[in-house]
Design a protein around this motif. Sequence first.
Motif, PDB file in Angstrom:
ATOM      1  N   PRO A 261      32.517  88.817  47.853  1.00 28.24           N
ATOM      2  CA  PRO A 261      33.650  88.935  46.930  1.00 28.24           C
ATOM      3  C   PRO A 261      33.550  90.149  46.011  1.00 28.24           C
ATOM      4  O   PRO A 261      34.533  90.541  45.393  1.00 28.24           O
ATOM      5  CB  PRO A 261      33.592  87.629  46.125  1.00 28.24           C
ATOM      6  CG  PRO A 261      32.167  87.192  46.228  1.00 28.24           C
ATOM      7  CD  PRO A 261      31.695  87.622  47.568  1.00 28.24           C
ATOM      8  N   VAL A 262      32.353  90.741  45.918  1.00 26.41           N
ATOM      9  CA  VAL A 262      32.171  91.966  45.147  1.00 26.41           C
ATOM     10  C   VAL A 262      31.504  93.005  46.030  1.00 26.41           C
ATOM     11  O   VAL A 262      30.912  92.688  47.061  1.00 26.41           O
ATOM     12  CB  VAL A 262      31.329  91.740  43.870  1.00 26.41           C
ATOM     13  CG1 VAL A 262      32.013  90.787  42.921  1.00 26.41           C
ATOM     14  CG2 VAL A 262      29.941  91.250  44.221  1.00 26.41           C
TER      15      VAL A 262
ATOM     16  N   SER B 273      40.631  94.370  42.233  1.00 28.07           N
ATOM     17  CA  SER B 273      40.743  95.822  42.312  1.00 28.07           C
ATOM     18  C   SER B 273      41.966  96.211  43.127  1.00 28.07           C
ATOM     19  O   SER B 273      42.422  95.473  43.995  1.00 28.07           O
ATOM     20  CB  SER B 273      39.494  96.415  42.981  1.00 28.07           C
ATOM     21  OG  SER B 273      38.320  96.018  42.316  1.00 28.07           O
TER      22      SER B 273
ATOM     23  N   TYR C 186      39.933  90.240  52.549  1.00 25.57           N
ATOM     24  CA  TYR C 186      40.417  89.919  51.203  1.00 25.57           C
ATOM     25  C   TYR C 186      41.713  90.691  50.971  1.00 25.57           C
ATOM     26  O   TYR C 186      41.965  91.714  51.627  1.00 25.57           O
ATOM     27  CB  TYR C 186      39.416  90.357  50.129  1.00 25.57           C
ATOM     28  CG  TYR C 186      38.122  89.603  50.096  1.00 25.57           C
ATOM     29  CD1 TYR C 186      37.976  88.455  49.325  1.00 25.57           C
ATOM     30  CD2 TYR C 186      37.020  90.052  50.825  1.00 25.57           C
ATOM     31  CE1 TYR C 186      36.784  87.766  49.279  1.00 25.57           C
ATOM     32  CE2 TYR C 186      35.820  89.366  50.787  1.00 25.57           C
ATOM     33  CZ  TYR C 186      35.699  88.228  50.009  1.00 25.57           C
ATOM     34  OH  TYR C 186      34.517  87.542  49.964  1.00 25.57           O
TER      35      TYR C 186
ATOM     36  N   LYS D 272      33.312  93.529  32.010  1.00 17.97           N
ATOM     37  CA  LYS D 272      33.643  93.624  33.429  1.00 17.97           C
ATOM     38  C   LYS D 272      32.443  93.247  34.285  1.00 17.97           C
ATOM     39  O   LYS D 272      32.565  92.563  35.295  1.00 17.97           O
ATOM     40  CB  LYS D 272      34.100  95.045  33.765  1.00 17.97           C
ATOM     41  CG  LYS D 272      35.503  95.386  33.287  1.00 17.97           C
ATOM     42  CD  LYS D 272      35.896  96.762  33.770  1.00 17.97           C
ATOM     43  CE  LYS D 272      37.324  97.103  33.365  1.00 17.97           C
ATOM     44  NZ  LYS D 272      37.715  98.453  33.832  1.00 17.97           N
TER      45      LYS D 272
ATOM     46  N   GLU E  35      39.072  91.414  44.942  1.00 18.16           N
ATOM     47  CA  GLU E  35      40.433  90.917  44.757  1.00 18.16           C
ATOM     48  C   GLU E  35      41.033  91.298  43.406  1.00 18.16           C
ATOM     49  O   GLU E  35      42.250  91.179  43.218  1.00 18.16           O
ATOM     50  CB  GLU E  35      40.463  89.398  44.930  1.00 18.16           C
ATOM     51  CG  GLU E  35      40.230  88.973  46.375  1.00 18.16           C
ATOM     52  CD  GLU E  35      40.386  87.478  46.565  1.00 18.16           C
ATOM     53  OE1 GLU E  35      40.090  86.720  45.632  1.00 18.16           O
ATOM     54  OE2 GLU E  35      40.803  87.069  47.666  1.00 18.16           O
TER      55      GLU E  35
ATOM     56  N   LEU F  29      31.533  85.769  39.048  1.00 19.14           N
ATOM     57  CA  LEU F  29      32.246  85.463  40.275  1.00 19.14           C
ATOM     58  C   LEU F  29      31.312  85.534  41.475  1.00 19.14           C
ATOM     59  O   LEU F  29      31.322  84.669  42.342  1.00 19.14           O
ATOM     60  CB  LEU F  29      33.414  86.432  40.467  1.00 19.14           C
ATOM     61  CG  LEU F  29      34.259  86.224  41.733  1.00 19.14           C
ATOM     62  CD1 LEU F  29      34.848  84.822  41.761  1.00 19.14           C
ATOM     63  CD2 LEU F  29      35.357  87.255  41.821  1.00 19.14           C
ATOM     64  N   PHE F  30      30.492  86.578  41.509  1.00 11.24           N
ATOM     65  CA  PHE F  30      29.573  86.734  42.636  1.00 11.24           C
ATOM     66  C   PHE F  30      28.591  85.575  42.676  1.00 11.24           C
ATOM     67  O   PHE F  30      28.293  85.025  43.732  1.00 11.24           O
ATOM     68  CB  PHE F  30      28.822  88.058  42.502  1.00 11.24           C
ATOM     69  CG  PHE F  30      27.992  88.394  43.708  1.00 11.24           C
ATOM     70  CD1 PHE F  30      28.596  88.608  44.931  1.00 11.24           C
ATOM     71  CD2 PHE F  30      26.620  88.501  43.615  1.00 11.24           C
ATOM     72  CE1 PHE F  30      27.849  88.929  46.042  1.00 11.24           C
ATOM     73  CE2 PHE F  30      25.865  88.812  44.720  1.00 11.24           C
ATOM     74  CZ  PHE F  30      26.478  89.045  45.941  1.00 11.24           C
TER      75      PHE F  30
ATOM     76  N   SER G 280      29.945  98.533  41.596  1.00 11.00           N
ATOM     77  CA  SER G 280      30.247  97.113  41.712  1.00 11.00           C
ATOM     78  C   SER G 280      31.661  96.821  41.215  1.00 11.00           C
ATOM     79  O   SER G 280      31.991  97.096  40.064  1.00 11.00           O
ATOM     80  CB  SER G 280      29.234  96.296  40.900  1.00 11.00           C
ATOM     81  OG  SER G 280      29.485  94.927  41.035  1.00 11.00           O
ATOM     82  N   ARG G 281      32.476  96.275  42.117  1.00 10.45           N
ATOM     83  CA  ARG G 281      33.826  95.869  41.748  1.00 10.45           C
ATOM     84  C   ARG G 281      34.131  94.534  42.421  1.00 10.45           C
ATOM     85  O   ARG G 281      33.677  94.264  43.537  1.00 10.45           O
ATOM     86  CB  ARG G 281      34.864  96.895  42.185  1.00 10.45           C
ATOM     87  CG  ARG G 281      34.778  98.243  41.510  1.00 10.45           C
ATOM     88  CD  ARG G 281      36.085  98.998  41.680  1.00 10.45           C
ATOM     89  NE  ARG G 281      37.159  98.355  40.948  1.00 10.45           N
ATOM     90  CZ  ARG G 281      37.545  98.706  39.725  1.00 10.45           C
ATOM     91  NH1 ARG G 281      36.938  99.697  39.093  1.00 10.45           N
ATOM     92  NH2 ARG G 281      38.540  98.075  39.132  1.00 10.45           N
ATOM     93  N   VAL G 282      34.914  93.700  41.734  1.00  5.53           N
ATOM     94  CA  VAL G 282      35.424  92.477  42.348  1.00  5.53           C
ATOM     95  C   VAL G 282      36.583  92.888  43.251  1.00  5.53           C
ATOM     96  O   VAL G 282      37.562  93.469  42.786  1.00  5.53           O
ATOM     97  CB  VAL G 282      35.916  91.475  41.282  1.00  5.53           C
ATOM     98  CG1 VAL G 282      36.454  90.218  41.959  1.00  5.53           C
ATOM     99  CG2 VAL G 282      34.788  91.123  40.324  1.00  5.53           C
TER     100      VAL G 282
ATOM    101  N   THR H  62      32.138  90.147  36.920  1.00  4.97           N
ATOM    102  CA  THR H  62      31.743  90.380  38.308  1.00  4.97           C
ATOM    103  C   THR H  62      30.555  89.517  38.685  1.00  4.97           C
ATOM    104  O   THR H  62      30.539  88.866  39.727  1.00  4.97           O
ATOM    105  CB  THR H  62      31.382  91.866  38.515  1.00  4.97           C
ATOM    106  OG1 THR H  62      32.510  92.666  38.215  1.00  4.97           O
ATOM    107  CG2 THR H  62      30.953  92.128  39.946  1.00  4.97           C
TER     108      THR H  62
END
Length: 290
Positions: A107-108, A122, A94, A8, A120, A15-16, A116-118, A12
Motif C-alpha cells: 500500500p506504500v 497520491s 491500486y 505524513k 492511494e 497504514l503500512f 515513501s508515499r501511500v 504512511t
Amino acid sequence: MKLKTAAKFAATATLFGAAVYGGIKAGEKIEWFKNYSKLVPYKVQSVKDSSLTDEDDYVLTAHRGFRAVAPENTLPAYEEAGKAGYWGAECDIYRTRDGVWILHHDPVTTRMMDKSRVVELSTYDELLKLNYTNGHNIAKYPELKVCTLEDFFKTCAKYGMTCTVELKYNRNRQYYQEIIDLQKKYGVEANYIAFAFEDLVTFREITDAKLFLLVDEITDEDIAKAKTVENCGISYDCNNENNTANDCAMIKKVHEAGLETATWTCDSLELMEKVVRAGTKYITTNCITY
C-alpha cells in the motif's frame, strides 16, 4: 523533520503497519521490514527438468511479472515474462487519488522506491516522480517508473498472455467497471483474484471472467463461499503445508466440489509436480519457466 512531513510519515507508517505488518509488535517492525525488503535469490528453473510431461494439464503465470529477472510489477518484468513465453502474467493494482489504476504490491512505496508515499493517497503524477530502487537487476533499469494497468494490459496483449489481476485491500469497488473497460480496450483475456470475497461478488456483477478466491489455507468455508459465485475457483498458497498434506486432500476436495484451483507462489519443481498431479492447472511462479 518538519511537522507536516512528520505527520505524513506517521500516516504512511500507520497504514503500512495496519495493512502489512498485521500483528507484529512495534519493536519488531523495523527488523521485519528489513527482512521483508530483502531480495529472494530466485533460481530460474524449467519444467523440462521436472517429471511433468505434455500430457499434464497446467499453465504458468509470471508472479508480479518475471520478478526473478526484473523488478516486480514493472513494465520490464512483464516484457521479460512475454519473452520467456509465459502463458499468463499476474499483477497487483491500486487506484490513485486522481483515478489512475497502477501496479504495486504494497500500500506504500517504501520497499520498492526511492521515496515513501501511500499509493492511494497520491496522484499519478506524484508517483511518477519516484524511481524504483529495489528488485532483481535493478541496475539495468535506471529511473524506472510506476507501471499503469493500461500498460500491463497492452503488454499482455502484445505477447498473448492471459492477465491475472489481484484486487487489493477490499476497496474501490465503485470503480471496478474502469478495469473491465481497460481490459476490453486491449482485447485481453483476464482472471481476477482477491482475498476479499466481496470483491469477487462485485466483479461477477460486471463480468463473466474467471474469478479465484485467494486463501492462505483451504477451508470448507472457502469452498462453500466460492461455490456461491459462478465460475469462481480457489487460489491457495503453494507453500502452506496444510494445502498439500495427506496427498493434497484439501486441493482434491475443492475439485470434488466442482471448482478449479490455482496456486501461488510455486517456485519448487517438486511442489509443482505434486499440485499439478493433484489437479491444479494454474501455477503462479516467480522463477519456473517452460
